[in-house]
Design a protein around this motif. Structure first.
Motif: not given
Length: 478
Positions: A197-201
């Motif tokens: 999982c890639i977390i971005t704003e």
């Protein structure tokens, strides 16, 4: 300071990510390496998403001199000595293949990107022995090359090593075309990766495979790339009404120059230094002075700079990010040869994701170096050193600020604390921390670019404290 590539091409903007999505492959980084890799994978039937923190091609891709060459300075003698003949051949063949792949894609996609086959030269004003040594190694690896003293340069050289069958192009025209059908989210910065999982704003991206092509990997653990690379800067001025040079030239002498034409514009480069080691400045002025000497009728129309990741052994890290992250891949450490190495990255990583054997993967493997668990302590110590400094509000007495002339920047020490100060031409002061938010190294002022640069790992911040270059992920603003 925009490069000529950015000034004469407009790439359509993409929307930011808006919510959570799932995909087979996610590519972090919308430069040439990331876009090429996504292009290859989509052609092979994969569902691919590209995440770009700014706009595609806005990093090192737009600041390149765009030489598509397998001639990478004095490298092949060293490769044979350090890696052995077989791996040196892998490196050479991979970069030769990269040139032919550019030619194939440009023909198939009918891309008008100023692609031209030109020779690439290494030259010296001082010594012939290194070029003779490199020529022997290159011939051993099957290169069509020859030593000569005849060039199109406006000065006499002692010797030059000419590599035939090399090329040059317009990188953003190429990037614009191959990115047309890709799913790209711009202004979407990847903050963290948690398993798949890639977390971005702007939302989360869940992917079966993740590829990091952010120039410098922003994740410290695992991988420890900050311990295996440093960064260097170099400078370019673009000249009109300068003598045309028929080829791409690189001086192997210290403080030498790089030259190549883009139609009627000459790209004249040099001034390289380790990032964070340019406190005296003057890099552009040195280029301008040399241009007046060699090309007295020339007119400067643009100037810009580039930053390159340099590995311990001169070979990029392309492949699995680490042994403990089998579904995560990396492409970094291209040195000053990002065009061919971007293509090599796309070829290798797309094969790895499909489970295919790639004939070049071994020499580029990031796992050729291993680090002990003590590296984690180094990171923790560095983070502790910088903790809290990024939120400190600095105030300086007026008399301290007045010591710095208008239009200048530097480190000011007051009551045992060091702070960075830049005063603009109107006398307004901008005060920031001098600690890099990556691992706490002291930043140095770069007067050529009005930036605060880290000599440890190459992070850069503008005079207001805004982050310019990774691996740092936070500003240094007070």
């Amino acid at each position: 300071m925009k490069s000529i590539w950015r000034e004469n091409v407009l790439i359509p903007q993409r929307e930011p990510l808006n919510g959570d999505v799932k995909t087979q492959v996610a590519v972090i980084g919308g430069g040439l390496a990331g876009i090429l890799t996504a292009y290859f994978l989509q052609k092979r039937g994969k569902e691919v998403i590209v995440l770009e923190a700014s706009s595609i091609g806005s990093g090192q891709t737009e600041n390149t001199t765009a030489k598509i060459t397998a001639q990478h300075n004095l490298i092949y003698h060293s490769l044979i000595q350090d890696f052995g003949l077989e791996k040196a051949k892998q490196y050479a063949e991979a970069n030769k293949k990269a040139i032919s792949e550019y030619k194939r894609i440009i023909n198939e996609e009918q891309i008008n990107c100023q692609f031209e086959e030109r020779p690439a030269y290494l030259y010296s004003m001082e010594d012939t022995s290194q070029l003779e040594q490199e020529a022997r190694a290159a011939r051993q690896l099957g290169f069509d090359c020859l030593l000569t003293s005849e060039t199109d340069l406006p000065f006499q050289v002692k010797s030059a090593l000419k590599f035939n069958e090399q090329a040059q192009f317009h990188p953003l025209e190429f990037l614009k075309k191959i990115s047309e059908t890709l799913t790209i989210y711009e202004h979407t910065e990847a903050k963290e990766i948690e398993e798949n999982c890639i977390i971005t704003e702007k939302g989360k991206v869940t992917a079966e495979q993740i590829i990091i092509t952010t120039h410098y990997p922003y994740i410290n653990v695992p991988g420890y790339y900050f311990m295996r690379m440093h960064q260097e800067r170099s400078y370019v001025i673009a000249l009109k009404k300068a003598k045309e040079v028929n080829g791409m030239y690189l001086n192997i002498d210290q403080d030498g120059y790089s030259l190549r034409n883009s139609r009627d514009i000459l790209l004249f480069g040099g001034g390289q230094h380790r990032t964070g080691e340019n406190s005296s400045g003057g890099k552009y002025e040195k280029l301008r002075s040399a241009a007046k000497e060699f090309f007295p009728e020339s007119i400067e129309i643009d100037h810009w700079s580039a930053q390159d990741c340099m590995t311990l052994d001169g070979v990029p890290y392309i492949g699995h990010f680490s042994s403990s992250t089998p579904n995560c891949y990396v492409a970094t450490g291209f040195g000053k040869w990002g065009m061919t190495n971007s293509m090599v990255s796309a070829m290798i990583i797309s094969d790895l994701i499909e489970g295919k054997e790639n004939p070049y993967a071994n020499v580029f493997s990031p796992q050729r170096f291993k680090f002990s668990a003590s590296a984690k302590t180094l990171i923790e110590d560095g983070m502790q050193a910088v903790k809290g400094l990024v939120t400190e509000i600095f105030t300086l007495p007026e008399e301290e600020i007045n010591q710095l002339p208008n239009g200048h920047g530097g480190i000011v020490e007051f009551e045992g604390h060091k702070v960075g100060v830049y005063k603009d031409e109107q006398g307004k002061a901008y005060i920031v921390s001098t600690r890099c938010t990556h691992l706490g190294c002291q930043l140095e002022w770069n007067p050529d670019e009005l930036s605060w640069d880290c000599p440890c790992h190459g992070s850069r911040f503008d005079y207001k404290g805004n982050l310019i270059n990774n691996p740092a992920m936070k500003d240094i603003k007070g």
